[in-house]
Scaffold this motif. Structure first.
Motif, PDB file in Angstrom:
ATOM      1  N   VAL A 574      28.301  40.641  37.226  1.00 46.36           N
ATOM      2  CA  VAL A 574      28.019  39.479  36.415  1.00 46.36           C
ATOM      3  C   VAL A 574      28.522  39.922  35.302  1.00 46.36           C
ATOM      4  O   VAL A 574      28.356  39.863  34.074  1.00 46.36           O
ATOM      5  N   ALA A 575      30.084  40.604  35.340  1.00 45.86           N
ATOM      6  CA  ALA A 575      30.712  40.322  33.959  1.00 45.86           C
ATOM      7  C   ALA A 575      31.055  39.477  33.440  1.00 45.86           C
ATOM      8  O   ALA A 575      31.203  38.447  33.426  1.00 45.86           O
ATOM      9  N   ARG A 576      30.339  39.488  31.925  1.00 47.71           N
ATOM     10  CA  ARG A 576      30.665  38.692  30.970  1.00 47.71           C
ATOM     11  C   ARG A 576      31.740  37.808  31.046  1.00 47.71           C
ATOM     12  O   ARG A 576      32.431  36.483  31.124  1.00 47.71           O
ATOM     13  N   MET A 577      33.025  39.127  30.581  1.00 50.42           N
ATOM     14  CA  MET A 577      34.605  38.292  30.718  1.00 50.42           C
ATOM     15  C   MET A 577      35.232  38.084  32.721  1.00 50.42           C
ATOM     16  O   MET A 577      34.949  39.241  33.481  1.00 50.42           O
ATOM     17  N   PRO A 578      35.270  36.574  32.351  1.00 53.56           N
ATOM     18  CA  PRO A 578      35.619  36.639  34.066  1.00 53.56           C
ATOM     19  C   PRO A 578      36.956  37.583  34.399  1.00 53.56           C
ATOM     20  O   PRO A 578      36.920  37.914  35.728  1.00 53.56           O
ATOM     21  N   GLU A 579      37.941  37.803  33.587  1.00 51.90           N
ATOM     22  CA  GLU A 579      38.964  38.986  34.300  1.00 51.90           C
ATOM     23  C   GLU A 579      38.173  40.097  34.391  1.00 51.90           C
ATOM     24  O   GLU A 579      39.015  40.962  35.345  1.00 51.90           O
ATOM     25  N   GLN A 580      37.038  40.731  33.850  1.00 54.51           N
ATOM     26  CA  GLN A 580      36.122  41.639  34.199  1.00 54.51           C
ATOM     27  C   GLN A 580      35.719  41.763  35.992  1.00 54.51           C
ATOM     28  O   GLN A 580      35.426  43.097  35.965  1.00 54.51           O
ATOM     29  N   ARG A 581      35.577  41.017  36.025  1.00 55.44           N
ATOM     30  CA  ARG A 581      34.773  40.811  37.501  1.00 55.44           C
ATOM     31  C   ARG A 581      36.114  40.788  38.551  1.00 55.44           C
ATOM     32  O   ARG A 581      36.906  40.808  38.172  1.00 55.44           O
ATOM     33  N   PRO A 582      35.321  41.809  40.148  1.00 56.57           N
ATOM     34  CA  PRO A 582      36.128  42.270  40.765  1.00 56.57           C
ATOM     35  C   PRO A 582      36.695  40.543  41.474  1.00 56.57           C
ATOM     36  O   PRO A 582      36.157  39.803  41.260  1.00 56.57           O
ATOM     37  N   LYS A 583      37.747  40.980  42.484  1.00 61.05           N
ATOM     38  CA  LYS A 583      37.911  39.795  43.572  1.00 61.05           C
ATOM     39  C   LYS A 583      37.170  39.987  44.029  1.00 61.05           C
ATOM     40  O   LYS A 583      36.398  40.872  44.933  1.00 61.05           O
ATOM     41  N   MET A 584      36.729  38.430  44.943  1.00 57.44           N
ATOM     42  CA  MET A 584      35.628  38.586  46.222  1.00 57.44           C
ATOM     43  C   MET A 584      35.421  39.122  47.596  1.00 57.44           C
ATOM     44  O   MET A 584      35.098  39.568  47.824  1.00 57.44           O
ATOM     45  N   ILE A 585      37.535  39.043  47.538  1.00 57.40           N
ATOM     46  CA  ILE A 585      37.488  40.107  49.200  1.00 57.40           C
ATOM     47  C   ILE A 585      36.786  42.139  48.525  1.00 57.40           C
ATOM     48  O   ILE A 585      36.450  42.125  49.633  1.00 57.40           O
TER      49      ILE A 585
END
Ligand SMILES: *[C@@H]1O[C@H](CO)[C@@H](O)[C@H](O)[C@H]1NC(C)=O
Ligand SMILES: *[C@@H]1O[C@H](CO)[C@@H](O)[C@H](O)[C@H]1NC(C)=O
Ligand SMILES: *[C@@H]1O[C@H](CO)[C@@H](O)[C@H](O)[C@H]1NC(C)=O
Ligand SMILES: *[C@@H]1O[C@H](CO)[C@@H](O)[C@H](O)[C@H]1NC(C)=O
Ligand SMILES: *[C@@H]1O[C@H](CO)[C@@H](O)[C@H](O)[C@H]1NC(C)=O
Ligand SMILES: *[C@@H]1O[C@H](CO)[C@@H](O)[C@H](O)[C@H]1NC(C)=O
Ligand SMILES: *[C@@H]1O[C@H](CO)[C@@H](O)[C@H](O)[C@H]1NC(C)=O
Ligand SMILES: *[C@@H]1O[C@H](CO)[C@@H](O)[C@H](O)[C@H]1NC(C)=O
Length: 630
Positions: A574-585
């Motif tokens: 749930v990191a605010r910035m999309p690019e900081q979120r990990p990939k689903m895999i």
């Protein structure tokens, strides 16, 4: 040793022989001959090498699998005459349904060999010509529905020899001549309407309502249509009105149930066949879109057809669906979902979409993309329906309900808590399902609506995601619906702008929900509305981390570290910035590794904190806050 092996071989081959003989091999050949000699638009999965009784679509066998007793093939787009000497070889056949196809040609008279036939459904085809003269060959027939064909000639009087006949429907054909004196005491339902019949209604049939004879050229005293007898049309009208308002009531009631109850319940088409008690006497409510009925009846292609996906054993058509008894399961952001119990005891979940914002072609392409996903952690889309006014999606019905129901229903009352192992399996399954969706179709597919009410349990009790791929098709309902809002990534202001990164965010919210037992948006005692993500942040920041966890989880020993690990993963997602979120895999791998935390196989290098901080709170805080600050 050698002897043992030989014995084992003998034993095994014995089993093989048993297996082989418990297949109706003659019947299979007859069915394959049928399939080979007829054109159809929907695929039949009939393969000589597979079990007809267990796998072939539309086929039902008797208890010892020695004979085929029912063939139900409605809506397969068959064209041409029924090939002779094929179905007629199924001598144990009791139920034959070929309705809602494009069959033409004469009545398949070689079916007269099927003495055990009890039900014959040929309605909604293009059969022509006269009926066979001698119906007494089918001494066991109890239901005959030949309506909506082009049968002509007179109604055979031999029908009165059918002493078990309960229902006879010959409406919407071209029958002419006089109505024979069908003196069959068992007959309860009769429909001869919309033919070209003349003369009088025989005395034996005057007990049937006038509607049964309307649309003919009968002598005036019987067939003056506007004068309806009080016990015919009127109660019918009333009851249909009643059920309409009842449905409305349910819909209204359903919407006030709040966000807990978007719960969709589905069943696998295979699993519901057994264990179906016959106590189906509750009042039936048909699905509230009967107006479509006309649209489907004639057309075999294009608009107004249920489109099924491969590998599904369901055999029904839209007409069955419309007549199924329906129950509102929930109202979601994309439409209302109904549980529909069909007459053959199949239960499916039907989602009725509203505000579809794309055209037919785009809709179909998306349905194909979604429907062709086959993964154990993705709930399969079984069929869809598109017409100008109505868009439906057919899913399996899951008896246990959604994860949302499992987590939140009956809180505070006696309930079986959802244990930690189950929650981990839900998380692992959902993560794998979403990762698979993201990997499909060159990584362009997005789930778009991940929330606990769209997650179910598959047969291995792992999570299984449903309702994918709709966000891009639907005009969002403004103002944004509360129950989705709690799952929605901050950058998603319009539900059509979902992305794989926003799916990761929603999955993170799901993890937090599994951990806290709290809905993503929930009210506390007062008016205050709590946003789960913010709440978890604040709790963790203020060092009362232990309070973050669901009280139901506190009873299980030695799971703190696993819970903290799940919290860490959730916070990362749930990191605010999309690019900081990990990939689903990668998220899926992390979730799979949660169980390894305790066994010392922890993959992440963060173990350093473990020696110095035996207590739970600081660890959780450190990990969680470190991921917030990324
Ligand atoms: C199937 O359709 C094709 C083309 O319309 C036709 O040539 C063929 O004879 C049909 N086959 C059968 C078994 O009816
Ligand atoms: C009618 O059904 C009975 C009972 O199932 C069966 O014994 C009989 O053979 C059937 N009639 C014909 C003509 O097959
Ligand atoms: C009807 O079924 C019975 C058993 O249920 C069977 O003995 C009989 O042969 C069947 N009739 C025909 C015409 O096959
Ligand atoms: C019934 O229809 C067939 C063809 O559809 C036609 O040849 C025949 O004359 C018709 N019979 C009657 C009695 O109308
Ligand atoms: C009824 O069946 C009997 C014997 O099978 C036959 O003689 C008689 O003609 C039949 N009745 C009608 C109305 O066809
Ligand atoms: C076929 O006719 C029977 C008898 O009238 C009726 O009960 C049944 O609902 C009809 N089936 C359909 C699909 O209309
Ligand atoms: C006869 O069948 C038609 C179409 O299947 C259906 O609309 C009608 O309700 C049926 N009549 C009766 C009395 O069940
Ligand atoms: C109905 O019957 C009359 C004569 O009885 C005939 O003239 C007319 O063509 C028939 N209509 C149809 C649609 O078969």
């Amino acid at each position: 040793m050698g002897i043992r092996l030989i014995l084992l071989r003998v034993f095994l081959s014995g089993i093989l022989v048993l297996l082989a003989t418990s297949e109706p091999s003659e019947d299979k050949l007859a069915l394959l001959d049928f399939a080979k000699n007829i054109n159809h638009s929907r695929a039949l999965n009939w393969d000589i090498r597979t079990s007809a009784c267990n796998l072939w679509i539309g086929i039902t066998c008797n208890h010892d699998n020695s004979r085929v007793i029912a063939v139900r093939l409605p809506g397969f787009g068959f064209r041409g005459s029924v090939p002779s000497n094929t179905l007629s070889r199924l001598s144990a056949l009791q139920i034959l349904s070929l309705r809602s196809n494009g069959f033409s040609g004469p009545f398949p008279s070689d079916l007269s060999k099927l003495g055990n036939l009890t039900s014959l459904y040929l309605q909604f085809n293009k059969f022509q010509g006269p009926l066979p003269l001698d119906f007494s060959v089918w001494e066991n027939l109890s239901v005959i529905n030949l309506s909506d064909n082009a049968f002509n000639g007179s109604i055979p009087s031999s029908i009165s020899n059918l002493t078990h006949l309960i229902a006879l429907n010959l409406s919407n054909n071209l029958f002419s001549g006089e109505i024979p004196d069908l003196n069959v005491p068992s007959l309860q339902l009769l429909d001869l309407s919309s033919n070209n019949l003349t003369g009088n209604v025989p005395q034996s049939l005057t007990r049937f309502p006038n509607a049964a004879f309307s649309g003919n050229q009968l002598a005036p005293e019987v067939s003056s249509p506007p004068v309806l007898p009080p016990n015919d049309e009127q109660p019918k009208k009333k009851s249909s009105k009643l059920s309409e308002s009842a449905i409305l009531g349910i819909i209204i009631g359903g919407s006030s149930l709040g966000f807990l109850l978007v719960a969709v319940l589905l069943i696998l088409c295979f699993s519901n066949k057994e264990a179906k008690p016959k106590i189906q006497k509750k009042p039936k409510k048909e699905l509230p879109f009967k107006k479509e009925k006309k649209a489907i009846s004639g057309s075999q292609d294009g608009d107004g057809r249920l489109v099924f996906f491969e590998g599904c054993n369901l055999a029904f058509d839209l007409e069955d669906l419309l007549r199924a008894s329906a129950e509102v399961l929930g109202k979601g952001s994309f439409g209302t979902t109904y549980k529909a119990a069909l007459e053959d005891a199949t239960t499916v979940a039907v989602k009725r979409l509203k505000e579809v914002s794309v055209g037919k072609r785009e809709f179909e392409l998306q349905m194909e993309a979604v429907g062709n996903i086959r993964h154990e952690n993705v709930a399969p889309l079984r069929a869809y329906y598109y017409s100008k006014d109505e868009k439906l999606m057919v899913y399996d019905y899951y008896l246990q309900g959604s994860v949302s129901t499992m987590l939140h229903a009956k809180r505070g009352e006696k309930r079986i808590p959802l244990d930690w192992e189950s929650r981990i399996r839900i998380a692992i399954g959902a993560a794998r399902g979403i990762a698979h969706i993201h990997a499909e179709s060159s990584e362009k597919l997005v789930h778009g609506n991940i929330k606990a009410s769209n997650i179910f349990l598959n047969s291995q009790q792992y999570g299984c995601v449903s309702d994918l791929g709709l966000a891009t098709l639907i005009t969002p309902i403004a103002p944004p619906v509360m129950r989705t809002a709690g799952y929605r990534a901050p950058e998603v202001t319009d539900s059509r702008k979902v992305s794989q990164a926003s799916d990761v965010y929603s999955f993170g919210v799901l993890l937090l929900e599994l951990l806290t037992g709290k809905s993503p948006i929930h009210a506390t005692g007062g008016e205050e509305v709590i946003h789960l993500v913010r709440w978890v942040h604040s709790v963790v920041r203020e060092e009362w981390t232990a309070e973050v966890f669901d009280v139901e989880l506190l009873r299980y020993p030695n799971i703190e570290e696993e819970m903290v690990e799940m919290l860490r993963i959730g916070m990362t997602c749930v990191a605010r910035m999309p690019e900081q979120r990990p990939k689903m895999i990668d998220v899926a791998k992390m979730v799979e590794d949660i169980k390894k935390v305790n066994t010392g196989n922890r993959p992440s290098p963060e173990t350093r904190t473990e020696e110095s901080t035996p207590a739970l709170t600081p660890l959780a805080m450190e990990i969680a806050s470190s991921s917030i600050q990324q």
